[in-house]
Scaffold this active site. Sequence first.
Site, mmCIF file in Angstrom:
data_model
loop_
_atom_site.group_PDB
_atom_site.id
_atom_site.type_symbol
_atom_site.label_atom_id
_atom_site.label_comp_id
_atom_site.label_asym_id
_atom_site.label_seq_id
_atom_site.Cartn_x
_atom_site.Cartn_y
_atom_site.Cartn_z
ATOM 1 N N HIS A 52 61.403 80.080 30.602
ATOM 2 C CA HIS A 52 61.865 78.986 31.241
ATOM 3 C C HIS A 52 62.145 77.806 30.270
ATOM 4 O O HIS A 52 61.437 77.761 29.375
ATOM 5 C CB HIS A 52 60.979 78.446 32.211
ATOM 6 N N GLU A 339 50.310 80.873 37.121
ATOM 7 C CA GLU A 339 51.464 81.233 37.764
ATOM 8 C C GLU A 339 52.812 80.620 37.062
ATOM 9 O O GLU A 339 52.740 80.395 35.853
ATOM 10 C CB GLU A 339 51.605 80.659 39.242
#
Lengths: 481, 417
Positions: A52, A339
Site C-alpha cells: 500500500h 492486519e
Amino acid sequence: MNEQYDIIIIGAGVTGSAIARELSCFDCKVLVLEKDEDLCCGTSKANSGIVHAGYDAKPGTFKARMNLRGNQMMPSLCEELDIPFKQIGSLVVCTDESQRSGITELFERGISNGVPDMKILEADEVRELEPNISDDVVCALYAPTAGIICPFRLNIALAECANQNGVEFRFDCPVTSIESSASGFIVHSYDSVFECSVVVNCAGCHADEIHNMVSGNKLHITPRRGDYILLDRSCEGFVNHVIFPQPTKLGKGILVTPTVHGNILAGPTAIDNDSRDEAPLTSEGIAKVLEGTAKNVKGLPVKQVITGFSGLRAHEDGGEFILEEVSDCPGFFDCVGIESPGLTACPAIGEYMARLIADKLSLSLKAFWNSECKDIVKPFELSDEERSALISSHPEYGKIICRCETITEGEIIDAVKRPLGARSLDGVKRRTRAGMGRCQGGFCSPRVMEIISRELGVPLDTVTKNGGSSKILTGRTKDES
Amino acid sequence: MRADIVIVGGGPAGLAAAIAAAKENRNLDVLILERDSELGGILNQCIHNGFGLHTFNEELTGPEYADRFEQQLDGLNIRYMLNTMVLNVASGSVTAVNSSEGVFNVECSAIVLCMGCRERPRGALNIPGLRPAGVFTAGTAQRLVNIEGYMPGKEVVILGSGDIGLIMARRMTLEGAKVKAVCELMPYSGGLKRNIVQCLDDFDIPLLLSHTVIDIKGKERVTSVVIAEVDESLKPIPGSEQEIPCDTLLLSCGLIPENELSRACDVKINPATNGPVVNESFETSIPGIFACGNVLHVHDLVDYVSEESARAGRSAARYVASSKPNSGSEIQIKTGNGVRYTVPSFVRVEGLDSDLTIRFRSGNVYKNLYIDVLIDGNQKIHRRKQIITPGEMEQVILKKDDLSDCTGEILVQITEG
C-alpha cells in the site's frame, strides 16, 4: 537443561520473519517457534499481496508510519531478497459525485502521511489507464508508489535470510504456556521447553492469547475473514493497477488487482469469523466479492475463476498496530493487531522492533551479515539460451512437472531441499507455484508428492497437503498391499 | 530441428494422427512431442475395459488400446520425444523444452494439435467451505489408484456424473472404499448410460440428480460434505441440506480442452466447445495447423477420437504434399434448435474424401424427437431418436454427392416431427 536463547519469536509469518531477519544482524541467539508445519501458514499466506502507498491510516498512528516506511523499504528489500514486486500504482475510484470529497480527504491524509506523487485523476484520465473501469467513474486517487508483491516469497525470503544468518526455526511447535523466570522467560511447547531473555509475540490471530499468558492488561483479537477469487492468467491486462473502492469503516473494501504472476485477484470481504484457524469460503462471500467488484469494474471474466480462498485478519479491538514492550511484563514485546497494511509494514515493523530489542539487550552488530538471499531459479524467466545452459548442467530443469505454470522438477527439488524447505504439497506450491495454475494441481500433485517423498526419504502415503493430519493418501490399493 | 509434421501430444489423438499421416505419405517425417514419460496419454490410467468396440470390434482396456496404436509406430516414419513440453506453437514452428535438448525449435510444414483436455478443478466450481486434503478431481484419483497403487480415501462422495467420476465410483468400490453418493447438479447425468448402469446401479450407489455440494468440512482432512437439492435455476433449496460424513470428495464436473497453446498462436476458438473452429479436414483458422481429439471437443468414446484424428493426420499429410493453398467455397454448418455445437463448423466439398461426419451435442435431454439435417433448406436427414442427452455425442453422416450442389448452408437441429 532447557534450550537457551536470547530471543524467542513466536510466529513465522511475515512479521515474525521480518523481525528475525533484522535481529540476525546482531550478535544474539534467536529462535522462531511456529505452530504450523511451515513458514507463511496464517494471515501471511491469504491476503491481497498489496504494497500500500500509505494514504489510508490516520496520520501519526503506527499503521500510517509503518505503512509508509514499509513502502519505502520494499523496492530495495525485494532486490536483496529476490522477491517478485511490481510498483504498478493504485487507484481509489469514486463512482458517485457526492462522494468526491472522500477522495480529497484521502489525498490530504496521504499528504500528511508523507505519501509522494499522488494525483487526483478525472474520469477520462482514469478510463485511459483502465479501460474496464466502471462507467460511473467520477474521479480517482492515483498513488504511483503502491505495488503488488508475492506474499509467499516475501515471507519465505525474510525467513531464509534470517536462517542463513543463524536464526533457528522450529515448526509444529505451538507455544502452550510462558512463565517468567529470573533471567527472562520459560516458553513451553508440548514436550519442549526453551529459556530466553526476550519474547516477541508475532502470533497473528493468536497474538492476544499469547499476550494474555503474561500480561494483566488483556487484549482481544477478532479474526476477520476475507474471501477472494483468483482468475486465470489468460485475464492478464483486465486491470493494470490496484483498484480500490472508497474506504469505509470496515476497511479498504473489495479491490481488483493484477498479481505479480499475471493473475487477476478480487476481494476481500470483511466478515467476523468464529475460528482463529479455519477460514471457510462461503457462497455469500463469493457473491459479495462479485458484487463489490462490479461497482468498480465492468465485465470481470468470472468464467475464468480458477480458485477461491479465504484469509483471516488479526483485528485487535483498538484497530491499531500494537508494537511495544508490554508495560507489566518487561522483556516481552508485542506485535499485535497486524492486519492491513501489515504485509506492507512488515519490513518497517522488523526494523522498529529489532531496534527496541537491540537497545533492551544492548546487542552489538555481527562482523558479517548477509542481507541477500536468492529465490529458486525459475527457468521460464530465463532467455532460451540461459535456460538451455541451465538444463545442460542440471537436466532436472528441463522436466516440466506443473504444466499450467511450467514449473520444473529442478525447482521442486530445490524447494524441498533448501534450508527451511517445503515438506508438504502446499509448501511446494507457495515456493514454486506448482499447483497454482488453472488445473489447480490436477496433473502435477501426484508427481509433486513423488518428488517430496523421494527427496525427503519418506513413504508416499505420509506426504501431506499442509502438515498435521492432512495426509493425501489413505493407504495402498488391494493389489499393492 | 526439422520435421514435416509436428504432432503436439502423444495420447490417443496424437498417435492416431501421426500414424495416419505417416501412412498417407511415407516420405514425410512425423514427430510426436509428448510431455509425459510415455505415449498413450490418459489411456494409461484407464485400466477398465470398453475401449475399441468401434475400432477393433473388441473390448480392450485403455493401455491395451494405446498399445494397438503404439505397435503401429514401428516401420513408419514417426519419431517421438517424451518428457518434452511444447512451450509455443506458431505457423511453421514449434518451440519445446526437455532435459536432453534444452529449449529447442522444430521447423515444420504442418502441426496437429492433440493436447487433450483437463478436468475442471474445485476452485473453478466455486464450492464453498474449507480447503482440507481429500478433495480430488476424479482423474487425479484415478491416477493415484491405477498408476501409483494408492488409495485417495475410504469414504467417498462424488460431485458430478461425468464418465470419469462414474468409472471411479466403481473403481473405488472395488478397492474397498464406500462410495456414499454421486451428486449431479443437472437433472440429467453428464455420463454415458452404460456407465451409470455398470458403475452405479450394479453397486447400489445412489445417483442424486439436481444435487450439489454446498460445504466442505474438515480443517486438515475432509470430515464431511454438505449436499443440497437444487431448484430449476440450479440454486440450493433451503431445508434440503444433508451432511454426509466422508473423508474424500471426488469431482467429475466437466473437462476443459487444453487450448492455451492454440490461443497463444491466435487459432480461432469456438466458445461452445472451447476448442478450435475447424473445417472438414480438421484444419483450424490458421492454414497448416490442425486439431483433433479432446483438444477440439470433449469425446465420450476414444474410438471416435481415433477416427477423427486419423482424418486430421491424413489432412495434414496432404497439406504438406500439396503446394496449392486450400480454396473453394465454404459451406457453414449451422446449429439449430437443441444443438449446442457441431464439429466441424464448416465444410469445403473438395476437402472431403467421401462422406462428411458431423458430430454434435445437444443442450438438453430430448425424448422421442428427431434429428434433422437440412441442406440449403431441404431436409436430407430426419431420424427419430428415443433419447438425446448432452452426455452422449451424436453424429450424422452426409454423402459428398449431397453437398456438391450446396450453395448455402447445412442446418442441424432437433425437431418434434
